[in-house]
Design a protein around this motif. Structure first.
Motif, PDB file in Angstrom:
ATOM      1  N   UNK A   7       0.852  -1.187   0.000  1.00 53.24           N
ATOM      2  CA  UNK A   7       0.000   0.000   0.000  1.00 53.24           C
ATOM      3  C   UNK A   7       0.885   1.233   0.000  1.00 53.24           C
ATOM      4  N   UNK A   8       0.269   2.397  -0.238  1.00 52.98           N
ATOM      5  CA  UNK A   8       0.996   3.652  -0.127  1.00 52.98           C
ATOM      6  C   UNK A   8       1.357   4.329  -1.432  1.00 52.98           C
ATOM      7  N   UNK A   9       1.057   3.698  -2.547  1.00 51.97           N
ATOM      8  CA  UNK A   9       1.368   4.314  -3.822  1.00 51.97           C
ATOM      9  C   UNK A   9       0.491   5.526  -4.095  1.00 51.97           C
ATOM     10  N   UNK A  10       0.786   6.223  -5.195  1.00 45.94           N
ATOM     11  CA  UNK A  10      -0.001   7.382  -5.564  1.00 45.94           C
ATOM     12  C   UNK A  10       0.659   8.155  -6.680  1.00 45.94           C
ATOM     13  N   UNK A  81       9.181   1.362   2.290  1.00 46.04           N
ATOM     14  CA  UNK A  81      10.098   1.992   1.353  1.00 46.04           C
ATOM     15  C   UNK A  81       9.774   3.480   1.331  1.00 46.04           C
ATOM     16  N   UNK A  82      10.635   4.262   1.978  1.00 43.54           N
ATOM     17  CA  UNK A  82      10.489   5.717   1.948  1.00 43.54           C
ATOM     18  C   UNK A  82      11.173   6.220   0.691  1.00 43.54           C
ATOM     19  N   UNK A  83      10.418   6.891  -0.152  1.00 43.82           N
ATOM     20  CA  UNK A  83      10.929   7.358  -1.436  1.00 43.82           C
ATOM     21  C   UNK A  83      10.900   8.881  -1.466  1.00 43.82           C
ATOM     22  N   UNK A  84      12.064   9.473  -1.510  1.00 45.21           N
ATOM     23  CA  UNK A  84      12.200  10.927  -1.589  1.00 45.21           C
ATOM     24  C   UNK A  84      12.826  11.304  -2.924  1.00 45.21           C
ATOM     25  N   UNK A  85      12.677  12.552  -3.293  1.00 37.99           N
ATOM     26  CA  UNK A  85      13.276  13.009  -4.546  1.00 37.99           C
ATOM     27  C   UNK A  85      12.813  12.217  -5.749  1.00 37.99           C
ATOM     28  N   UNK A  86      11.531  11.913  -5.804  1.00 36.14           N
ATOM     29  CA  UNK A  86      11.021  11.061  -6.874  1.00 36.14           C
ATOM     30  C   UNK A  86      11.187  11.716  -8.251  1.00 36.14           C
ATOM     31  N   UNK A  87      11.450  10.865  -9.231  1.00 35.77           N
ATOM     32  CA  UNK A  87      11.693  11.301 -10.606  1.00 35.77           C
ATOM     33  C   UNK A  87      10.695  10.611 -11.540  1.00 35.77           C
ATOM     34  N   UNK A  88      10.445  11.170 -12.695  1.00 39.25           N
ATOM     35  CA  UNK A  88       9.529  10.499 -13.636  1.00 39.25           C
ATOM     36  C   UNK A  88       9.952   9.062 -13.945  1.00 39.25           C
ATOM     37  N   UNK A  89      11.229   8.799 -13.970  1.00 44.31           N
ATOM     38  CA  UNK A  89      11.691   7.434 -14.268  1.00 44.31           C
ATOM     39  C   UNK A  89      11.446   6.459 -13.125  1.00 44.31           C
ATOM     40  N   UNK A  90      10.984   6.953 -11.977  1.00 42.50           N
ATOM     41  CA  UNK A  90      10.590   6.060 -10.883  1.00 42.50           C
ATOM     42  C   UNK A  90       9.160   5.547 -11.056  1.00 42.50           C
ATOM     43  N   UNK A  91       8.448   6.060 -12.039  1.00 42.54           N
ATOM     44  CA  UNK A  91       7.081   5.613 -12.292  1.00 42.54           C
ATOM     45  C   UNK A  91       7.067   4.124 -12.599  1.00 42.54           C
ATOM     46  N   UNK A  92       6.296   3.379 -11.814  1.00 43.40           N
ATOM     47  CA  UNK A  92       6.261   1.922 -11.960  1.00 43.40           C
ATOM     48  C   UNK A  92       5.239   1.340 -10.994  1.00 43.40           C
ATOM     49  N   UNK A  93       4.966   0.066 -11.187  1.00 41.73           N
ATOM     50  CA  UNK A  93       4.216  -0.722 -10.208  1.00 41.73           C
ATOM     51  C   UNK A  93       5.250  -1.309  -9.249  1.00 41.73           C
ATOM     52  N   UNK A 111       3.016   3.711  -8.451  1.00 40.99           N
ATOM     53  CA  UNK A 111       3.660   4.996  -8.192  1.00 40.99           C
ATOM     54  C   UNK A 111       3.796   5.725  -9.527  1.00 40.99           C
ATOM     55  N   UNK A 112       3.242   6.927  -9.595  1.00 40.80           N
ATOM     56  CA  UNK A 112       3.309   7.735 -10.811  1.00 40.80           C
ATOM     57  C   UNK A 112       3.919   9.092 -10.473  1.00 40.80           C
ATOM     58  N   UNK A 113       4.979   9.433 -11.186  1.00 44.84           N
ATOM     59  CA  UNK A 113       5.675  10.700 -10.956  1.00 44.84           C
ATOM     60  C   UNK A 113       5.606  11.515 -12.243  1.00 44.84           C
TER      61      UNK A 113
END
Length: 115
Positions: A7-10, A81-93, A111-113
């Motif tokens: 859980x936690x995506x967005x 998984x704490x994700x900071x500084x997200x980038x468009x290339x991090x977009x994934x399931x 997760x969509x960036x």
């Protein structure tokens, strides 16, 4: 049987943050390796990070090192998984998994960036 529930995506803008959670059941959680893997559209499974639930040892893919942090709560049989500084290339399931190839994994959280 093994169950992994993420859980936690967005959806976030570049530079944003998200925290993913994965609750595990159906196997002994103590002193095992747990993994986060991801799959971008049209691509294969990519290993992201690993944690040893016993001693907390962590490993990261170069693509996320310094931006993502994996952690665990053994009492709750949960990894994060704490994700900071997200980038468009991090977009994934994003999947929680019992192996680095994601052979045994949950249903995933998206997760969509994008701007």
């Amino acid at each position: 049987q093994v169950q992994l529930v993420e859980s936690g995506g967005g959806s976030v803008q570049p530079g944003g943050s998200l925290r993913l959670s994965c609750v595990a059941s159906g196997f002994t959680f103590n002193n095992v390796w747990m993994y986060w893997v991801r799959q971008a559209p049209g691509r294969g499974i990519e290993w992201v990070s690993s944690i040893r639930t016993g001693n907390g040892m962590t490993v990261y893919a170069d693509a996320v090192k310094g931006r993502f942090t994996i952690s665990r709560d053994n009492a709750r049989k949960t990894i994060y998984l704490q994700m900071n500084g997200l980038r468009p290339e991090d977009t994934a399931l994003y999947y929680c998994a019992r192996d680095a190839r994601g052979t045994t994994r949950g249903q995933g959280t998206q997760v969509t960036v994008s701007a």
